[in-house]
Design a protein around this motif. Sequence first.
Motif, PDB file in Angstrom:
ATOM      1  N   THR A   1      -4.352   2.992  -0.480  1.00  0.00           N
ATOM      2  CA  THR A   1      -5.241   2.762  -1.631  1.00  0.00           C
ATOM      3  C   THR A   1      -4.433   2.645  -2.922  1.00  0.00           C
ATOM      4  O   THR A   1      -3.282   3.069  -2.982  1.00  0.00           O
ATOM      5  N   ARG A   2      -5.045   2.085  -3.911  1.00  0.00           N
ATOM      6  CA  ARG A   2      -4.448   2.018  -5.236  1.00  0.00           C
ATOM      7  C   ARG A   2      -5.385   2.728  -6.203  1.00  0.00           C
ATOM      8  O   ARG A   2      -6.601   2.746  -6.007  1.00  0.00           O
ATOM      9  N   LYS A   3      -4.819   3.299  -7.231  1.00  0.00           N
ATOM     10  CA  LYS A   3      -5.649   3.916  -8.266  1.00  0.00           C
ATOM     11  C   LYS A   3      -6.451   2.816  -8.959  1.00  0.00           C
ATOM     12  O   LYS A   3      -6.025   1.659  -8.997  1.00  0.00           O
TER      13      LYS A   3
ATOM     14  N   ASN B   1      -1.606  -9.121  -0.070  1.00  0.00           N
ATOM     15  CA  ASN B   1      -1.646  -8.745   1.355  1.00  0.00           C
ATOM     16  C   ASN B   1      -0.325  -8.231   1.920  1.00  0.00           C
ATOM     17  O   ASN B   1      -0.285  -7.777   3.057  1.00  0.00           O
ATOM     18  N   ARG B   2       0.753  -8.319   1.150  1.00  0.00           N
ATOM     19  CA  ARG B   2       2.021  -7.763   1.623  1.00  0.00           C
ATOM     20  C   ARG B   2       1.872  -6.252   1.812  1.00  0.00           C
ATOM     21  O   ARG B   2       1.242  -5.585   1.008  1.00  0.00           O
ATOM     22  N   ARG B   3       2.423  -5.720   2.890  1.00  0.00           N
ATOM     23  CA  ARG B   3       2.366  -4.276   3.123  1.00  0.00           C
ATOM     24  C   ARG B   3       3.736  -3.786   3.567  1.00  0.00           C
ATOM     25  O   ARG B   3       4.522  -4.532   4.150  1.00  0.00           O
ATOM     26  N   SER B   4       4.013  -2.521   3.320  1.00  0.00           N
ATOM     27  CA  SER B   4       5.221  -1.905   3.854  1.00  0.00           C
ATOM     28  C   SER B   4       5.032  -1.695   5.348  1.00  0.00           C
ATOM     29  O   SER B   4       4.012  -1.144   5.775  1.00  0.00           O
ATOM     30  N   CYS B   5       6.023  -2.124   6.113  1.00  0.00           N
ATOM     31  CA  CYS B   5       5.914  -2.080   7.576  1.00  0.00           C
ATOM     32  C   CYS B   5       6.843  -0.999   8.135  1.00  0.00           C
ATOM     33  O   CYS B   5       8.031  -0.968   7.809  1.00  0.00           O
ATOM     34  N   ARG B   6       6.308  -0.139   8.977  1.00  0.00           N
ATOM     35  CA  ARG B   6       7.130   0.912   9.589  1.00  0.00           C
ATOM     36  C   ARG B   6       7.071   0.846  11.107  1.00  0.00           C
ATOM     37  O   ARG B   6       7.330   1.834  11.788  1.00  0.00           O
ATOM     38  N   LYS B   7       6.721  -0.325  11.631  1.00  0.00           N
ATOM     39  CA  LYS B   7       6.721  -0.544  13.094  1.00  0.00           C
ATOM     40  C   LYS B   7       7.009  -2.026  13.342  1.00  0.00           C
ATOM     41  O   LYS B   7       6.170  -2.890  13.069  1.00  0.00           O
TER      42      LYS B   7
ATOM     43  N   LEU C   1      13.599   0.438   1.599  1.00  0.00           N
ATOM     44  CA  LEU C   1      14.108   1.787   1.863  1.00  0.00           C
ATOM     45  C   LEU C   1      14.999   2.255   0.710  1.00  0.00           C
ATOM     46  O   LEU C   1      15.941   1.579   0.325  1.00  0.00           O
ATOM     47  N   SER C   2      14.645   3.444   0.205  1.00  0.00           N
ATOM     48  CA  SER C   2      15.480   4.043  -0.847  1.00  0.00           C
ATOM     49  C   SER C   2      15.962   5.435  -0.433  1.00  0.00           C
ATOM     50  O   SER C   2      16.729   6.061  -1.146  1.00  0.00           O
ATOM     51  N   LEU C   3      15.475   5.877   0.717  1.00  0.00           N
ATOM     52  CA  LEU C   3      15.806   7.223   1.202  1.00  0.00           C
ATOM     53  C   LEU C   3      17.170   7.215   1.913  1.00  0.00           C
ATOM     54  O   LEU C   3      17.263   7.307   3.129  1.00  0.00           O
TER      55      LEU C   3
END
Length: 190
Positions: A178-180, A9-15, A141-143
């Motif tokens: 989604t995941r493959k 359930n972990r997700r990348s958060c951008r807010k 973040l890697s950018l």
Amino acid sequence: MDAIEALLNRRSCRKFTSQPVEKEKIMKILECANFAPSPANKQPWEFIVTTNSKYNMELQKRVETIKEKVAEKSGWKWLPAFRVDFITEAPVLIVVSGDPDRNGAEQFLDEPSKGYEHGCCAAIENILLAAHSLGLATLWLSLFEKRDARDIFGIDEKQDPVAIICLGYPQGPITAPTRKDLATKVRFLD
Ligand SMILES: Cc1cc2nc3c(=O)[nH]c(=O)nc-3n(C[C@H](O)[C@H](O)[C@H](O)COP(=O)(O)O)c2cc1C
């Protein structure tokens, strides 16, 4: 929280919300990071932590310029419109900096891999999962240009800033990308 539940359930958060993160939670997350596995237990990481927004502002400014450059080189048309405001929103930044001299046995092999990077990535994943289990959210973040990270966060030029983790409380639900299909990623050998 169960470990499998945290993983799925972990997700990348951008807010992020502006709610500050409790010091005890930050310390617990760092403790989990420090317990990550690493080649020959070399523990190649250093964690630079800040809640001072001046660092977020400087980082975001530089990432904006990187975006342009990467968009041009990659041809990724979506990148210029990709918002990176989450950098200034995040109440906490954790820079995971690696020591390129702290590797394991793999450095002596014919095809050596970068053991210190692997150790740092294990620590980063621990940060992400520990944060999630404490009700927080993160963005790996890697950018960014490493020289910018060294300059902003006062990191020695011999060290490798592997990633910067934006940490805070999430604003609203996050849709899972989604995941493959697993079947396309796994091969069982008899
Ligand atoms: C090594 C690595 C680098 C990443 N760099 C960035 C980044 O610079 N900016 C960003 O927005 N997301 C970054 N991400 C997050 C990925 O986009 C994200 O993990 C992926 O889309 C899957 O989404 P999920 O984390 O919610 O499962 C990075 C993830 C990893 C593992």
